[in-house]
Design a protein around this motif. Structure first.
Motif, mmCIF file in Angstrom:
data_model
loop_
_atom_site.group_PDB
_atom_site.id
_atom_site.type_symbol
_atom_site.label_atom_id
_atom_site.label_comp_id
_atom_site.label_asym_id
_atom_site.label_seq_id
_atom_site.Cartn_x
_atom_site.Cartn_y
_atom_site.Cartn_z
ATOM 1 N N PHE A 136 2.822 1.792 -7.743
ATOM 2 C CA PHE A 136 3.307 1.930 -9.121
ATOM 3 C C PHE A 136 4.052 0.671 -9.559
ATOM 4 O O PHE A 136 3.930 0.227 -10.702
ATOM 5 C CB PHE A 136 4.212 3.163 -9.252
ATOM 6 N N LEU A 137 4.812 0.105 -8.650
ATOM 7 C CA LEU A 137 5.553 -1.116 -8.931
ATOM 8 C C LEU A 137 4.597 -2.260 -9.272
ATOM 9 O O LEU A 137 4.797 -2.971 -10.265
ATOM 10 C CB LEU A 137 6.417 -1.465 -7.717
ATOM 11 N N ILE A 138 3.566 -2.424 -8.471
ATOM 12 C CA ILE A 138 2.572 -3.474 -8.696
ATOM 13 C C ILE A 138 1.929 -3.314 -10.068
ATOM 14 O O ILE A 138 1.768 -4.289 -10.816
ATOM 15 C CB ILE A 138 1.503 -3.458 -7.582
ATOM 16 N N VAL A 169 -4.076 -9.330 -9.711
ATOM 17 C CA VAL A 169 -3.143 -9.252 -8.587
ATOM 18 C C VAL A 169 -3.843 -9.761 -7.328
ATOM 19 O O VAL A 169 -4.964 -9.369 -7.032
ATOM 20 C CB VAL A 169 -2.649 -7.801 -8.378
ATOM 21 N N GLU A 170 -3.154 -10.632 -6.609
ATOM 22 C CA GLU A 170 -3.669 -11.133 -5.336
ATOM 23 C C GLU A 170 -3.225 -10.206 -4.212
ATOM 24 O O GLU A 170 -2.230 -9.489 -4.345
ATOM 25 C CB GLU A 170 -3.123 -12.546 -5.072
ATOM 26 N N ARG A 227 -1.694 -4.448 5.821
ATOM 27 C CA ARG A 227 -1.977 -4.691 7.241
ATOM 28 C C ARG A 227 -3.377 -4.231 7.626
ATOM 29 O O ARG A 227 -3.640 -3.930 8.778
ATOM 30 C CB ARG A 227 -0.946 -3.973 8.114
ATOM 31 N N ARG A 228 -4.263 -4.186 6.704
ATOM 32 C CA ARG A 228 -5.631 -3.718 6.981
ATOM 33 C C ARG A 228 -6.578 -4.907 7.094
ATOM 34 O O ARG A 228 -6.266 -6.004 6.653
ATOM 35 C CB ARG A 228 -6.071 -2.781 5.863
ATOM 36 N N ALA A 229 -7.749 -4.664 7.654
ATOM 37 C CA ALA A 229 -8.734 -5.738 7.836
ATOM 38 C C ALA A 229 -9.201 -6.303 6.499
ATOM 39 O O ALA A 229 -9.506 -7.490 6.388
ATOM 40 C CB ALA A 229 -9.926 -5.223 8.648
ATOM 41 N N ALA A 230 -9.260 -5.469 5.483
ATOM 42 C CA ALA A 230 -9.666 -5.892 4.143
ATOM 43 C C ALA A 230 -8.685 -5.275 3.144
ATOM 44 O O ALA A 230 -8.104 -4.223 3.420
ATOM 45 C CB ALA A 230 -11.088 -5.417 3.842
ATOM 46 N N PRO A 231 -8.498 -5.903 1.995
ATOM 47 C CA PRO A 231 -7.597 -5.321 0.990
ATOM 48 C C PRO A 231 -8.000 -3.884 0.674
ATOM 49 O O PRO A 231 -9.175 -3.601 0.442
ATOM 50 C CB PRO A 231 -7.781 -6.219 -0.224
ATOM 51 N N PRO A 232 -7.051 -2.959 0.682
ATOM 52 C CA PRO A 232 -7.370 -1.551 0.483
ATOM 53 C C PRO A 232 -7.703 -1.190 -0.957
ATOM 54 O O PRO A 232 -8.334 -0.171 -1.204
ATOM 55 C CB PRO A 232 -6.105 -0.833 0.940
ATOM 56 N N PHE A 233 -7.280 -2.010 -1.897
ATOM 57 C CA PHE A 233 -7.590 -1.755 -3.303
ATOM 58 C C PHE A 233 -7.471 -3.055 -4.074
ATOM 59 O O PHE A 233 -6.852 -4.015 -3.618
ATOM 60 C CB PHE A 233 -6.677 -0.678 -3.910
ATOM 61 N N ALA A 234 -8.117 -3.092 -5.222
ATOM 62 C CA ALA A 234 -8.052 -4.269 -6.089
ATOM 63 C C ALA A 234 -7.384 -3.876 -7.400
ATOM 64 O O ALA A 234 -7.618 -2.790 -7.925
ATOM 65 C CB ALA A 234 -9.452 -4.802 -6.360
ATOM 66 N N THR A 294 0.819 -1.216 0.000
ATOM 67 C CA THR A 294 0.000 0.000 0.000
ATOM 68 C C THR A 294 0.849 1.261 0.000
ATOM 69 O O THR A 294 0.311 2.363 -0.040
ATOM 70 C CB THR A 294 -0.949 0.022 1.209
ATOM 71 N N SER A 295 2.162 1.110 0.029
ATOM 72 C CA SER A 295 3.021 2.296 0.013
ATOM 73 C C SER A 295 2.970 2.968 -1.356
ATOM 74 O O SER A 295 2.569 2.371 -2.356
ATOM 75 C CB SER A 295 4.469 1.925 0.351
#
Length: 135
Positions: A23-25, A50-51, A39-46, A17-18
């Motif tokens: 951008f790298l992803i 990408v998993e 480190r969040r309760a749910a993925p912050p973005f999709a 999430t940094s």
């Protein structure tokens, strides 16, 4: 060999999430199988293709589980404590976050052949001026 024929590499991006990691992803997913951690309760973005996986780098068991589950060929560590004020307030936490010994031990134990790429900050590893380094 064209990129269409090249094997897809499994890449695990820690601290996904940094700012830099996002951008790298986006670029890596075009040619490789990418998983990012948060480190969040749910993925912050999709991101298509990408998993995502929860990971606390302070938890050695979670590190081992994430490495075993993703079986990465490459691990890119973008996780860091980068706020100068936060680093000054808690030097031990800054060192733990920016010099992740538990992660290195987990890599050695779970995927010793994986390539490891680590970003850091001069807040823990001081930079030197060129003139100072030459002295």
């Amino acid at each position: 060999m064209s990129s269409a024929c090249a094997p897809r590499i499994r890449i695990l991006v820690l601290g996904g999430t940094s700012y830099v990691a996002q951008f790298l992803i986006e670029e890596l997913r075009k040619l490789h199988d990418v998983t990012y951690t948060h480190r969040r309760a749910a993925p912050p973005f999709a991101v298509d293709g990408v998993e995502s996986a929860w990971l606390d780098l302070d938890d050695d068991d979670a590190i081992a589980e994430a490495l075993s589950a993703s079986a990465p060929d490459v691990v890119v560590n973008c996780a860091a404590m980068s706020s100068p004020a936060a680093c000054d307030r808690d030097e031990a936490a800054a060192t733990a976050a920016n010099c992740p010994l538990g992660l290195l031990e987990g890599l050695h134990a779970n995927c010793p052949d994986a390539l490891f790429v680590h970003f850091s900050t001069d807040l823990v590893l001081p930079s030197q001026d060129v003139d100072d380094a030459a002295a």
